[in-house]
Write an enzyme that holds these catalytic residues in place. Structure first.
Site, PDB file in Angstrom:
ATOM      1  N   ASN A   4       0.834  -1.201   0.000  1.00 50.79           N
ATOM      2  CA  ASN A   4       0.000   0.000   0.000  1.00 50.79           C
ATOM      3  C   ASN A   4       0.873   1.256   0.000  1.00 50.79           C
ATOM      4  O   ASN A   4       1.840   1.329   0.768  1.00 50.79           O
ATOM      5  CB  ASN A   4      -0.867  -0.006   1.268  1.00 50.79           C
ATOM      6  N   ASP A  59       5.909  -4.803   1.799  1.00 49.37           N
ATOM      7  CA  ASP A  59       4.846  -4.166   2.559  1.00 49.37           C
ATOM      8  C   ASP A  59       3.721  -5.190   2.764  1.00 49.37           C
ATOM      9  O   ASP A  59       3.990  -6.337   3.119  1.00 49.37           O
ATOM     10  CB  ASP A  59       4.398  -2.896   1.822  1.00 49.37           C
ATOM     11  N   TRP A  60       2.469  -4.841   2.538  1.00 49.88           N
ATOM     12  CA  TRP A  60       1.383  -5.799   2.720  1.00 49.88           C
ATOM     13  C   TRP A  60       1.479  -6.962   1.745  1.00 49.88           C
ATOM     14  O   TRP A  60       0.931  -8.047   2.005  1.00 49.88           O
ATOM     15  CB  TRP A  60       0.028  -5.098   2.587  1.00 49.88           C
ATOM     16  N   GLU A  69      10.532  -5.042   3.918  1.00 46.45           N
ATOM     17  CA  GLU A  69       9.682  -3.986   4.473  1.00 46.45           C
ATOM     18  C   GLU A  69       8.237  -4.447   4.683  1.00 46.45           C
ATOM     19  O   GLU A  69       7.290  -3.831   4.181  1.00 46.45           O
ATOM     20  CB  GLU A  69       9.735  -2.767   3.561  1.00 46.45           C
ATOM     21  N   HIS A  76      11.140   3.205   2.782  1.00 42.72           N
ATOM     22  CA  HIS A  76      10.209   2.088   2.907  1.00 42.72           C
ATOM     23  C   HIS A  76       9.815   1.513   1.553  1.00 42.72           C
ATOM     24  O   HIS A  76       9.747   0.301   1.370  1.00 42.72           O
ATOM     25  CB  HIS A  76       8.956   2.522   3.673  1.00 42.72           C
TER      26      HIS A  76
END
Length: 285
Positions: free
Chosen positions: A28, A94-95, A118, A262
């Site tokens: 995201n 991430d997700w 991350e 990130h």
């Protein structure tokens, strides 16, 4: 590139090469676009590289669902099954990393390896967050957070300027922004932002992460690669978290890829690609 029907909607994905499927899952507020400079460096004979846009994101469909973790997992499950993907190497950011772990834990016989960066390797305690990340998480979960994300589009406006060491130009950011022209189109982004597993909340996400945490801790036979970075206050995998991974994730190799924020695939795509390709070759994936 292909767009296929999954459940009551459609999923778009990049697809190149033939052979062992390497599936790249974004987070995201990104899309498969975040892998555009990584894929060429991983490409090799005998590898099929696939990068879907998660449901409600990028060029994928927008069904009337809450866009919770379970919703994304259901549509991804249907996508994997529709393409008949087995013996998969997963790469998640991430997700996308959390969804990769979740899929692998629920489909152990179909997973050859997992590379991640991350992402959420375990539930978080607010005490371990810095003042900035803690305040941001609280703000996003407040009523004001809805206004900031849905009306002011703060996630997309800041992710690729503040969440990277090398801010993207307006032209470079446009493909990320275009899929979200309205308030309603941004609801998946808000739901993801409110899903960070902090202090046991939200319970459904913490439960999923705890479940795949058991898989991560016990599957020595599945090679795993953690990519780490430095020089940015936005990093989720800090030195302390990387040390935790080394002590709690079975079959893990860690590769440091240098400075990045990130959204590291925007800052260091070539280092990421080289690390993944080298690891995959070494592991016979």
């Amino acid at each position: 590139m292909p767009e296929i029907k999954v459940l009551d909607s459609t999923l778009y994905h990049e697809d190149q090469g033939e052979g062992v499927p390497f599936v790249f899952l974004h987070g995201n507020p990104a899309s498969s676009r975040i892998w555009r400079a990584v894929l060429p460096g991983v490409a090799a004979p005998g590898r099929r590289l696939l990068a879907p846009d998660l449901i409600g994101m990028g060029r994928s469909g927008r069904p009337d669902v809450p866009y919770r973790f379970d919703d994304h997992a259901r549509y991804l499950d249907a996508w994997f099954d529709a393409l008949g993907l087995d013996e998969v190497v997963l790469v998640g950011h991430d997700w996308g990393g959390a969804l990769a772990f979740d899929w692998a834990a629920r489909h152990p016989g179909r997973t050859r390896g997992v590379a991640f960066l991350e992402t959420f390797v375990r539930p978080l305690d607010s005490a371990e967050l810095g003042d900035g990340p803690r305040a941001r998480a609280e703000l996003i979960r407040s009523a004001e957070g809805e206004t900031l994300v849905l009306d002011k589009n703060i996630l997309l406006e800041t992710a690729f300027t503040g969440g990277v060491l090398h801010p993207l130009s307006e032209e470079e950011r446009r493909p990320y922004l275009e899929p979200y022209p309205t308030r309603e189109s941004r609801r998946p982004l808000l739901q993801w932002a409110r899903s960070q597993p902090i202090d046991g909340d939200p319970a459904d996400v913490v439960e999923r992460i705890s479940a795949y945490g058991k898989w991560l801790a016990t599957t020595d036979e599945v090679p795993k690669l953690l990519l780490t970075f430095d020089s940015s206050p936005t990093l989720l995998i800090t030195e302390a978290m990387a040390a935790w991974c080394a002590g709690n994730i079975a079959g893990l190799q860690t590769e440091h890829c240098g400075p990045a924020g990130h959204h590291a695939p925007e800052d260091s795509p070539h280092a990421i690609a080289t690390a993944i390709a080298t690891w995959a070759t070494r592991q016979g994936l």
